[in-house]
Every structure is written in structure tokens, then in C-alpha cells.
Enzyme design. Structure first.
Site, PDB file in Angstrom:
ATOM      1  N   ASP A 173      18.919  20.661 -26.807  1.00 48.92           N
ATOM      2  CA  ASP A 173      19.771  19.564 -26.294  1.00 48.92           C
ATOM      3  C   ASP A 173      18.953  18.289 -26.073  1.00 48.92           C
ATOM      4  O   ASP A 173      19.196  17.563 -25.122  1.00 48.92           O
ATOM      5  CB  ASP A 173      20.432  20.019 -24.973  1.00 48.92           C
ATOM      6  CG  ASP A 173      21.358  18.964 -24.389  1.00 48.92           C
ATOM      7  OD1 ASP A 173      21.862  18.136 -25.170  1.00 48.92           O
ATOM      8  OD2 ASP A 173      21.558  18.968 -23.162  1.00 48.92           O
ATOM      9  N   THR A 190      41.696 -15.545 -13.725  1.00 50.08           N
ATOM     10  CA  THR A 190      41.024 -16.195 -12.583  1.00 50.08           C
ATOM     11  C   THR A 190      41.220 -15.377 -11.313  1.00 50.08           C
ATOM     12  O   THR A 190      41.826 -15.824 -10.341  1.00 50.08           O
ATOM     13  CB  THR A 190      41.577 -17.624 -12.390  1.00 50.08           C
ATOM     14  OG1 THR A 190      42.999 -17.535 -12.345  1.00 50.08           O
ATOM     15  CG2 THR A 190      41.153 -18.540 -13.515  1.00 50.08           C
ATOM     16  N   GLU A 202      27.963  19.231 -18.395  1.00 45.59           N
ATOM     17  CA  GLU A 202      26.581  18.732 -18.354  1.00 45.59           C
ATOM     18  C   GLU A 202      26.533  17.224 -18.248  1.00 45.59           C
ATOM     19  O   GLU A 202      25.698  16.661 -17.546  1.00 45.59           O
ATOM     20  CB  GLU A 202      25.829  19.197 -19.607  1.00 45.59           C
ATOM     21  CG  GLU A 202      24.311  19.070 -19.482  1.00 45.59           C
ATOM     22  CD  GLU A 202      23.762  17.728 -19.951  1.00 45.59           C
ATOM     23  OE1 GLU A 202      22.566  17.486 -19.732  1.00 45.59           O
ATOM     24  OE2 GLU A 202      24.500  16.923 -20.535  1.00 45.59           O
ATOM     25  N   GLU A 203      27.432  16.548 -18.961  1.00 50.45           N
ATOM     26  CA  GLU A 203      27.402  15.081 -18.965  1.00 50.45           C
ATOM     27  C   GLU A 203      27.939  14.501 -17.658  1.00 50.45           C
ATOM     28  O   GLU A 203      27.965  13.295 -17.480  1.00 50.45           O
ATOM     29  CB  GLU A 203      28.216  14.527 -20.144  1.00 50.45           C
ATOM     30  CG  GLU A 203      27.709  14.940 -21.512  1.00 50.45           C
ATOM     31  CD  GLU A 203      26.358  14.338 -21.901  1.00 50.45           C
ATOM     32  OE1 GLU A 203      25.687  13.744 -21.040  1.00 50.45           O
ATOM     33  OE2 GLU A 203      25.970  14.481 -23.070  1.00 50.45           O
ATOM     34  N   ARG A 240      16.266   7.700 -12.972  1.00 53.22           N
ATOM     35  CA  ARG A 240      15.712   8.914 -13.587  1.00 53.22           C
ATOM     36  C   ARG A 240      14.504   9.320 -12.757  1.00 53.22           C
ATOM     37  O   ARG A 240      13.592   8.509 -12.515  1.00 53.22           O
ATOM     38  CB  ARG A 240      15.296   8.644 -15.029  1.00 53.22           C
ATOM     39  CG  ARG A 240      16.433   8.240 -15.937  1.00 53.22           C
ATOM     40  CD  ARG A 240      17.314   9.423 -16.319  1.00 53.22           C
ATOM     41  NE  ARG A 240      18.492   8.964 -17.069  1.00 53.22           N
ATOM     42  CZ  ARG A 240      19.334   9.772 -17.684  1.00 53.22           C
ATOM     43  NH1 ARG A 240      19.162  11.078 -17.638  1.00 53.22           N
ATOM     44  NH2 ARG A 240      20.375   9.298 -18.318  1.00 53.22           N
ATOM     45  N   ASP A 253      24.609  15.652 -29.637  1.00 52.72           N
ATOM     46  CA  ASP A 253      24.564  15.926 -28.187  1.00 52.72           C
ATOM     47  C   ASP A 253      25.905  16.459 -27.719  1.00 52.72           C
ATOM     48  O   ASP A 253      26.744  15.725 -27.268  1.00 52.72           O
ATOM     49  CB  ASP A 253      24.194  14.628 -27.455  1.00 52.72           C
ATOM     50  CG  ASP A 253      24.057  14.808 -25.955  1.00 52.72           C
ATOM     51  OD1 ASP A 253      24.002  15.959 -25.504  1.00 52.72           O
ATOM     52  OD2 ASP A 253      24.033  13.790 -25.231  1.00 52.72           O
ATOM     53  N   SER A 307      18.031  13.882 -18.878  1.00 54.13           N
ATOM     54  CA  SER A 307      18.104  14.902 -17.821  1.00 54.13           C
ATOM     55  C   SER A 307      18.982  16.064 -18.270  1.00 54.13           C
ATOM     56  O   SER A 307      20.021  15.842 -18.891  1.00 54.13           O
ATOM     57  CB  SER A 307      18.723  14.290 -16.556  1.00 54.13           C
ATOM     58  OG  SER A 307      18.112  13.050 -16.269  1.00 54.13           O
ATOM     59  N   ASP A 327      30.574  19.736 -23.609  1.00 50.29           N
ATOM     60  CA  ASP A 327      31.238  18.479 -23.255  1.00 50.29           C
ATOM     61  C   ASP A 327      30.467  17.325 -23.879  1.00 50.29           C
ATOM     62  O   ASP A 327      29.323  17.485 -24.315  1.00 50.29           O
ATOM     63  CB  ASP A 327      31.321  18.301 -21.734  1.00 50.29           C
ATOM     64  CG  ASP A 327      29.950  18.255 -21.066  1.00 50.29           C
ATOM     65  OD1 ASP A 327      29.052  19.019 -21.476  1.00 50.29           O
ATOM     66  OD2 ASP A 327      29.755  17.429 -20.144  1.00 50.29           O
TER      67      ASP A 327
HETATM   68  C1  LIG Z   1      19.318  15.096 -22.609  1.00 43.28           C
HETATM   69  C2  LIG Z   1      20.770  15.536 -22.593  1.00 43.28           C
HETATM   70  N1  LIG Z   1      21.217  15.673 -23.926  1.00 43.28           N
HETATM   71  C3  LIG Z   1      21.617  14.501 -21.873  1.00 43.28           C
HETATM   72  O1  LIG Z   1      22.173  13.638 -22.517  1.00 43.28           O
HETATM   73  N2  LIG Z   1      21.733  14.599 -20.540  1.00 43.28           N
HETATM   74  C4  LIG Z   1      22.456  13.639 -19.735  1.00 43.28           C
HETATM   75  C5  LIG Z   1      22.827  14.315 -18.442  1.00 43.28           C
HETATM   76  C6  LIG Z   1      23.643  13.476 -17.522  1.00 43.28           C
HETATM   77  C7  LIG Z   1      23.502  13.429 -16.211  1.00 43.28           C
HETATM   78  N3  LIG Z   1      24.449  12.591 -15.743  1.00 43.28           N
HETATM   79  C8  LIG Z   1      25.134  12.158 -16.759  1.00 43.28           C
HETATM   80  N4  LIG Z   1      24.645  12.724 -17.851  1.00 43.28           N
HETATM   81  C9  LIG Z   1      21.587  12.422 -19.482  1.00 43.28           C
HETATM   82  O2  LIG Z   1      20.355  12.512 -19.536  1.00 43.28           O
HETATM   83  O3  LIG Z   1      22.162  11.329 -19.216  1.00 43.28           O
HETATM   84 ZN   LIG Z   2      23.071  16.882 -24.028  1.00 41.11          ZN
HETATM   85 ZN   LIG Z   3      24.128  13.777 -23.215  1.00 39.03          ZN
END
Ligand SMILES: C[C@H](N)C(=O)N[C@@H](Cc1c[nH]cn1)C(=O)O
Ligand SMILES: [Zn+2]
Ligand SMILES: [Zn+2]
Length: 475
Positions: free
Chosen positions: A196, A331, A167-168, A344, A133, A418, A101
Site C-alpha cells: 500500500d 459577496t 483506511e483513508e 505527519r 491506492d 500513513s 476504500d
Molecule cells: C500510504 C497509504 N496508501 C495512504 O494513502 N494512507 C493515507 C492514510 C490517511 C490517513 N488519513 C487520511 N488518510 C495517507 O497517508 O494520507
Molecule cells: Zn493506501
Molecule cells: Zn491513500
């Protein structure tokens, strides 16, 4: 055992085909955070399956259930792609994780090209959402298998693939699947490799032994039953946006200092030895300036800046849903606004010990406003921080592979971003996890004009393939 020369030659000879394959992947707008793209995310899983199966990989698309939306409706979660290649008990079994994703991307955000059309420039940069990514790395694993199959080369390890599509958006459903499959699909795995994240700059490859966790919050302020005319109701009613802006301004200072009491006490103390490690990494403040395109670094102290990314928490304000943001001068007094911010997390912070501090602080600050509006604070998703022991054969193999491909010793880094699943692999499966990045610090992941350099894509493919050969003979 060096990677066979035929493999290296194959990668060089198939550069254009590998770029074309990445182009096909980028063309599928698999944005997990946007419900209107959910079918595209699911289609991406099918695309991967169709690439892997002809190479002899046994593929299963694992259903992980439904995702609840804020309006109460449900959407199917994209499946996790499981793949099995090789079952030789005399070989190590490596678990490869990547995500298919991507973050949202609109031309109107400021892209110079269509984000979902992989667009090379004349410096060999490949622009497109997900190029670095994480579609480039994911496709690289497929390229490596293809090279071995086409050359009739035996892979020196067994492989297990775990490719996710959320993941995102917090990796929903993945932890439960890993727990369920601990003694099934994951049983024979000896270690994990995740590609990643990114180098710290554009020169020095790195191996990464830590990621920050994250707690993502939604701060909802509502009051009027509907949007209002500011001429009729300004200075007449409590305005949700005014309350929200004030609350959001109380979270972090312009110098990055988090204002929520108690959070700093959760952070593991810094030792002199650790501080020295940041001083010796190949990194300059100009690397950050180049990556962000402006001279806006928070400090002149290199170690302070690196620690701000790698070992200290950060709080970022992301946006306000429901606010007027279009062109013109509407407005309006918005009736309901949702502020989005995330923290984080670093050792020893967890969403569980951070949440109560955040919620209490925001309610206390809101009470001081004496507003008649209502406030709701919600954690949308979270993940714990993770750190590995880099003194392990998994890392030693990656160091040897990096030295062979890039002729350089890699830096050992901690990632500011993350990847929630790292900790689950480590804790639930009890495995050593290695982050072996492909892209550079200036790739612009999550940003406009995200790119992957052809050089990093091709040499990175050699690196990951060489790592598989090195790991077979490293103890
Ligand atoms: C490091 C990795 N490629 C990445 O982009 N992770 C995201 C994971 C995430 C968590 N919530 C939304 N995205 C990040 O670190 O933002
Ligand atoms: Zn990633
Ligand atoms: Zn990412």
C-alpha cells in the site's frame, strides 16, 4: 524456492483478465470519507468476498460497529474482510493487509477521464481512483490465489487476509478488532505484508520499513448566527474567515517549517549514519519534480528533501469547509468555517504528545486577535508513526523476490504517508511488518488522474507471488 515458472507464465497470459478485474473494482466508488458513498464501500466488501470464496478462501465480513457523524447521526462502518486460506502447521502463516476504500474523486477536480472507470492509455497506464491506492495491490493478491488454484499449485504458506474499508478515514474500528482477535483470527500469523505504498521514483523497487503517523485537525471558527451580506456587515462584525485564515497562516512557513512551539523537540535526533543512508538512496530531485509536475522542490539538498518526506514531520493545509469556493463573485461573509490541516508524525511524536501543543498554540494565537468569534480545535483522527527492523526473514524474502522479478536490489525506504494499522500489527500482535509496494512515485495517489502502470501491476503481481514462495524457505 523460486516461484514456479507456470505461475509467472499464468500472470503474463492473464494480463487482460487481471486488468478487467481491476476495472470492476475501480468501478465501485468506495469513498470512505463521503457518507453518501458508504453503501458503495460496503458493496466493495461484498465484491471481494465474491471473488475470494470460489478460490477456497473462508471469508467472514466482520462488523466493526457504527461511525458517529458531526451532526450526531450514525453510519455503519464498512466491514473488515477476514479471509483464511490454509492451516498447515508445517507452513508459515502470512497476514496480508490491504484497504478497499479510496479517496474522493470528481471529474471537476481535473481528471481527464471518469475516475471510476479504469481507463488505459497507449503507454499502458491504467487511470482510475484506487488503481494504485490500494485496489491494484488488493486485486493482485486475489489474482495470485487464482493462478495457484487454476494451475493446481500448492501455496507454500498459509494466508490470512485482513482487508479494511476505512483506511483513508483513520481506520476507525480496526484497532479494536485486532485487539479482540489477537488470540483468534490472528493467532497463528508469523509476519505481515502490506502492499500500500510506492517506489520513490519510476525505476527502483523498494521495501519500506517505516511510515509516518498523522494527526488530522479541524479548526472551527464561528460567530454570526447566519451567513451575512458583506456590504452590510463588512467592517462591522468580526468575520470568522478572516480569523481562520490568520490562524492557518501561523501554522507553517512556505518553506515547510512548522511554527508550533515544542514540536521539533519531540523528533528523534538525526545521526550521521542515518543522514548518509538518505544520500545513498536512488533518488534525484528531478524525481520529485516529475511526480508533482513542476520545479518546486523546497531545497537543492537531496538528503534534506528525502528527510522532509521520510523522517521529519510535515504540516499541510488541506481546505476550508463552509467557505465560498464556487464560480462567480458571491459577496458573503460565511458564518462558520472549518479549516482542515494535518501533521505527519515521526518518532517520537504521537497524537497524544502533539495534540496539547497544537491546541494551546492555536488558542494562544486566537487570543491575540481579540476576536469575539469562537474557536474550537478538534483532532478528527490520528495514528502513530511506525518503524520495523528490516534485518528479518520477512525482508530477506522480499529482497530475494524483488531481485528475481525486477533483476535489481531494492532500496530500503521510509514512507511519507500513513498506514495506521502497521503499528497495531507490530505492537498488538508482536509481528514483523513489511511494506512491499507495487506502484511508482508518479502514480498520483490521492491526486487527480491517479494511475497504475500495467507493467507495475503485472510485475508487481509476480513480485507478491514470488515473495510468498521465497518466504517459505527464508530464515
Ligand atoms: C500510504 C497509504 N496508501 C495512504 O494513502 N494512507 C493515507 C492514510 C490517511 C490517513 N488519513 C487520511 N488518510 C495517507 O497517508 O494520507
Ligand atoms: Zn493506501
Ligand atoms: Zn491513500
Amino acid at each position: 524456492m523460486p516461484a514456479p515458472t507456470e505461475f509467472i507464465k499464468y500472470v503474463d497470459a492473464h494480463k487482460d483478465a487481471f486488468i478487467a478485474r481491476l476495472g470492476e473494482a475501480v468501478a465501485i466508488p468506495s469513498v470512505s470519507g463521503d457518507p453518501s458513498h458508504r453503501q458503495d464501500v460496503i458493496n466493495m466488501a461484498g465484491f471481494i468476498k465474491r471473488l475470494l470464496e470460489p478460490l477456497g478462501v473462508k471469508v467472514e465480513l466482520k462488523d466493526i460497529g457504527m461511525e458517529k457523524q458531526t451532526d450526531g447521526s450514525e453510519l455503519p462502518l464498512p466491514p473488515v474482510v477476514f479471509g483464511v486460506l490454509g492451516d498447515n502447521p508445517n507452513k508459515k502463516t502470512i497476514l496480508l493487509y490491504a484497504h478497499y476504500d479510496v479517496q474522493p474523486a470528481l471529474v471537476t477536480d481535473g481528471w481527464n477521464t471518469d475516475p471510476f472507470t479504469l481507463s488505459p492509455d497507449n503507454e499502458g497506464r491504467l487511470f482510475g481512483r484506487g488503481s494504485t491506492d490500494d485496489k491494484g495491490p488488493l486485486i493482485a493478491w486475489i489474482n495470485i490465489i487464482e493462478a495457484h488454484v487454476k494451475l493446481g499449485l500448492e501455496l507454500p504458506v498459509n494466508l490470512r487476509f485482513c482487508f479494511e474499508g476505512m483506511e483513508e478515514s483513520g481506520s476507525e474500528g480496526l484497532d479494536d478488532l485486532i485487539i479482540r482477535e489477537k488470540n483468534g483470527f490472528f493467532e497463528s500469523c508469523d509476519c505481515v505484508c502490506i502492499c500500500d505504498n510506492y517506489w520513490m521514483n519510476d525505476r527502483t523497487p523498494c521495501l519500506t520499513y517505516g511510515v509516518r503517523g498523522m494527526s488530522y485537525y479541524r479548526l472551527v471558527v464561528s460567530g454570526p448566527a447566519r451567513d451575512l451580506h458583506s456590504g452590510l456587515f463588512g467592517n462591522t462584525v468580526h468575520e470568522p474567515m478572516t480569523d481562520l485564515i490568520l490562524l492557518m497562516s501561523k501554522l507553517v512557513t512556505p518553506n515547510g517549517e512548522i511554527l508550533i512551539p515544542g514540536l521539533d523537540k519531540l523528533v528523534a535526533p538525526l545521526t550521521d549514519t542515518e543522514r548518509k543512508r538518505y544520500e545513498t538512496l536512488d533518488f534525484a530531485l528531478t524525481d520529485i519534480e516529475d511526480q508533482v509536475g513542476a520545479k518546486i522542490v523546497l531545497s537543492d539538498d537531496k538528503a534534506r528533501v528525502l528527510m522532509g518526506r521520510m523522517r521529519n514531520p510535515s504540516l499541510s493545509l488541506h481546505g476550508i469547509e463552509g467557505a465560498f469556493y464556487g464560480p462567480g463573485a458571491k459577496t458573503v461573509i460565511p458564518a462558520k468555517v472549518q479549516g482542515k490541516f494535518s501533521i505527519r508524525l515521526v518518532p517520537n511524536m504521537t497524537p497524544e504528545n502533539v495534540d496539547p501543543l497544537v491546541v494551546k498554540y492555536l488558542h494562544d494565537e486566537f487570543a491575540k486577535l481579540k476576536s469575539k468569534n469562537t474557536l474550537k480545535v478538534e483532532n478528527i483522527h490520528g495514528g502513530k508513526p511506525w518503524m520495523a527492523d528490516p534485518d528479518h526473514w520477512n525482508y530477506r524474502a522480499a529482497i530475494k523476490a524483488t531481485e528475481k522479478v525486477y533483476k535489481k536490489k531494492p532500496d530500503l525506504t521510509r514512507e511519507g504517508g500513513s498506514i495506521p494499522v502497521t503499528l497495531t500489527f507490530a505492537d498488538v500482535l508482536g509481528l514483523n511488518v513489511l511494506l512491499l509496494p507495487m506502484g511508482r512515485g508518479d502514480d498520483g495517489a490521492h491526486s487527480t488522474n491517479e494511475k497504475l502502470d500495467t507493467y507495475n501491476y503485472i510485475e508487481g503481481t509476480k513480485l507478491l507471488g514470488t515473495y510468498l514462495h521465497e518466504i517459505a524457505v527464508t530464515n
